[in-house]
Design a protein around this motif. Sequence first.
Motif, PDB file in Angstrom:
ATOM      1  N   HIS A   1       0.817  -1.216   0.000  1.00 57.66           N
ATOM      2  CA  HIS A   1       0.000   0.000   0.000  1.00 57.66           C
ATOM      3  C   HIS A   1       0.852   1.267   0.000  1.00 57.66           C
ATOM      4  CE1 HIS A   1      -3.165  -2.815   0.691  1.00 57.66           C
ATOM      5  NE2 HIS A   1      -2.840  -3.047   1.943  1.00 57.66           N
ATOM      6  N   SER A   2       2.141   1.153   0.320  1.00 61.29           N
ATOM      7  CA  SER A   2       3.028   2.314   0.395  1.00 61.29           C
ATOM      8  C   SER A   2       3.586   2.727  -0.963  1.00 61.29           C
ATOM      9  CB  SER A   2       4.213   2.008   1.323  1.00 61.29           C
ATOM     10  OG  SER A   2       3.795   1.540   2.569  1.00 61.29           O
ATOM     11  N   VAL A   3       3.519   1.836  -1.939  1.00 57.76           N
ATOM     12  CA  VAL A   3       4.208   2.071  -3.217  1.00 57.76           C
ATOM     13  C   VAL A   3       3.794   3.383  -3.884  1.00 57.76           C
ATOM     14  CG1 VAL A   3       4.540   1.164  -5.560  1.00 57.76           C
ATOM     15  CG2 VAL A   3       4.747  -0.360  -3.566  1.00 57.76           C
ATOM     16  N   PRO A   4       2.494   3.743  -3.942  1.00 59.63           N
ATOM     17  CA  PRO A   4       2.159   5.042  -4.545  1.00 59.63           C
ATOM     18  C   PRO A   4       2.827   6.225  -3.848  1.00 59.63           C
ATOM     19  CG  PRO A   4       0.201   3.677  -4.382  1.00 59.63           C
ATOM     20  CD  PRO A   4       1.277   2.971  -3.613  1.00 59.63           C
ATOM     21  N   ARG A   5       2.989   6.148  -2.549  1.00 54.33           N
ATOM     22  CA  ARG A   5       3.657   7.229  -1.815  1.00 54.33           C
ATOM     23  C   ARG A   5       5.130   7.329  -2.206  1.00 54.33           C
ATOM     24  NH1 ARG A   5       1.557   8.679   3.732  1.00 54.33           N
ATOM     25  NH2 ARG A   5      -0.650   8.126   3.754  1.00 54.33           N
ATOM     26  N   LEU A   6       5.774   6.184  -2.373  1.00 55.40           N
ATOM     27  CA  LEU A   6       7.194   6.199  -2.743  1.00 55.40           C
ATOM     28  C   LEU A   6       7.377   6.733  -4.159  1.00 55.40           C
ATOM     29  CD1 LEU A   6       7.260   4.440  -0.140  1.00 55.40           C
ATOM     30  CD2 LEU A   6       9.114   3.155  -1.213  1.00 55.40           C
ATOM     31  N   LEU A   7       6.496   6.350  -5.064  1.00 52.50           N
ATOM     32  CA  LEU A   7       6.590   6.844  -6.437  1.00 52.50           C
ATOM     33  C   LEU A   7       6.294   8.346  -6.500  1.00 52.50           C
ATOM     34  CD1 LEU A   7       4.892   3.885  -8.345  1.00 52.50           C
ATOM     35  CD2 LEU A   7       7.344   4.384  -8.164  1.00 52.50           C
ATOM     36  N   ALA A   8       5.359   8.806  -5.664  1.00 53.75           N
ATOM     37  CA  ALA A   8       5.067  10.234  -5.609  1.00 53.75           C
ATOM     38  C   ALA A   8       6.271  11.014  -5.083  1.00 53.75           C
ATOM     39  CB  ALA A   8       3.849  10.490  -4.728  1.00 53.75           C
ATOM     40  N   ALA A   9       6.959  10.458  -4.077  1.00 56.79           N
ATOM     41  CA  ALA A   9       8.156  11.111  -3.542  1.00 56.79           C
ATOM     42  C   ALA A   9       9.262  11.155  -4.588  1.00 56.79           C
ATOM     43  CB  ALA A   9       8.635  10.368  -2.297  1.00 56.79           C
ATOM     44  N   LEU A  10       9.352  10.110  -5.378  1.00 53.54           N
ATOM     45  CA  LEU A  10      10.342  10.078  -6.458  1.00 53.54           C
ATOM     46  C   LEU A  10      10.077  11.187  -7.464  1.00 53.54           C
ATOM     47  CD1 LEU A  10      12.730   8.358  -7.614  1.00 53.54           C
ATOM     48  CD2 LEU A  10      10.996   7.134  -8.955  1.00 53.54           C
ATOM     49  N   ALA A  11       8.832  11.342  -7.864  1.00 54.40           N
ATOM     50  CA  ALA A  11       8.465  12.401  -8.806  1.00 54.40           C
ATOM     51  C   ALA A  11       8.717  13.779  -8.209  1.00 54.40           C
ATOM     52  CB  ALA A  11       7.003  12.249  -9.214  1.00 54.40           C
ATOM     53  N   GLU A  12       8.399  13.929  -6.931  1.00 47.83           N
ATOM     54  CA  GLU A  12       8.616  15.217  -6.263  1.00 47.83           C
ATOM     55  C   GLU A  12      10.096  15.568  -6.220  1.00 47.83           C
ATOM     56  OE1 GLU A  12       7.731  17.282  -1.914  1.00 47.83           O
ATOM     57  OE2 GLU A  12       6.596  15.505  -2.535  1.00 47.83           O
TER      58      GLU A  12
END
Length: 321
Positions: A40-51
């Motif tokens: 469930h954390s994966v979208p948060r990690l990908l969002a942080a990568l984009a940021e």
Amino acid sequence: MSTPHGIHTIDTGFVRPGFDAAYLIVEAGHGAFIDSGTVHSVPRLLAALAEAGLEPAQVDYLILTHVHLDHAGGAGELLAQLPKATLVVHPRGARHMIDPSQLWAGASQVYGEEVMRRDYGHLRPVPAERVREAADGQCLELAGRRLQCLYTPGHAKHHMAIHDERARACFTGDTFGLSYRELDTDRGPFILPTTTPVQFDPQALHDSIDRLVALKPDRMYLTHFGPVGDIERLAADLHEQIDAMVAFAQAAAGKSDRHAWLCEALADLYAGRASAHGWHGGRKRLREMLNMDIELNAQGLEVWLDQQRRAHADATRRAAH
């Protein structure tokens, strides 16, 4: 939030805000994740990568401190989104990433299937060719930045920490304990050890803490939760509490209500130390906040105690023959 040296702290969203962190290190257009949280954390990690201004193809590594599911449950799903990344893990943990069925079964015995699916989601296997087993002391190069993998058993046999030489920092997983920001006071962070079933080894944990402190880092980056300084004081606090927790386990041996007794003894220990640290939320509130940690620490101490008793009995039988 982010910190100097291109280190980004990511709240994985597991359990509650400020409970479980993963990290992203950015160096010269390249990235490395430390731990993944759950599926469930994966979208948060990908969002942080984009940021951070990086594309998934610019991530070179996903490095796991160990394979407990709050650290590694999302590894397979995250790696599937990172086309050029390699998973780096302790050799004892590699097989569980390639085939997570045993990992799932073991955790399900503790938490139950329903909780597992709700909290952790489906564990996606990692292709064997994308897994690298890290040797103790091995250095990874992230655009010329050295990230050294150091075996740090005590919480788990498959645990390693990552020393970031440039940042003078260590990513400690669970070796350097738990420190929640809600317990900070004007005296700084409050810390407690974590045992967790089933591989707690107090002497190994003492040694691992000392190994990290000897590197003289400016910051320890904890999974639970975030970066902390004041390393020498916190290390001393951890050593004292590990010894106290072992004494509790030995005192609980033979008690019919062993688990409940241990939970209350641990709650008393942490409440007393938090109060002395200047935190005035009270024992009841602390007990609620640390309920999961107290439960797991009690279980870890019980497993350790039973292992010690079996080892003593085996040694006695061998001596008799």
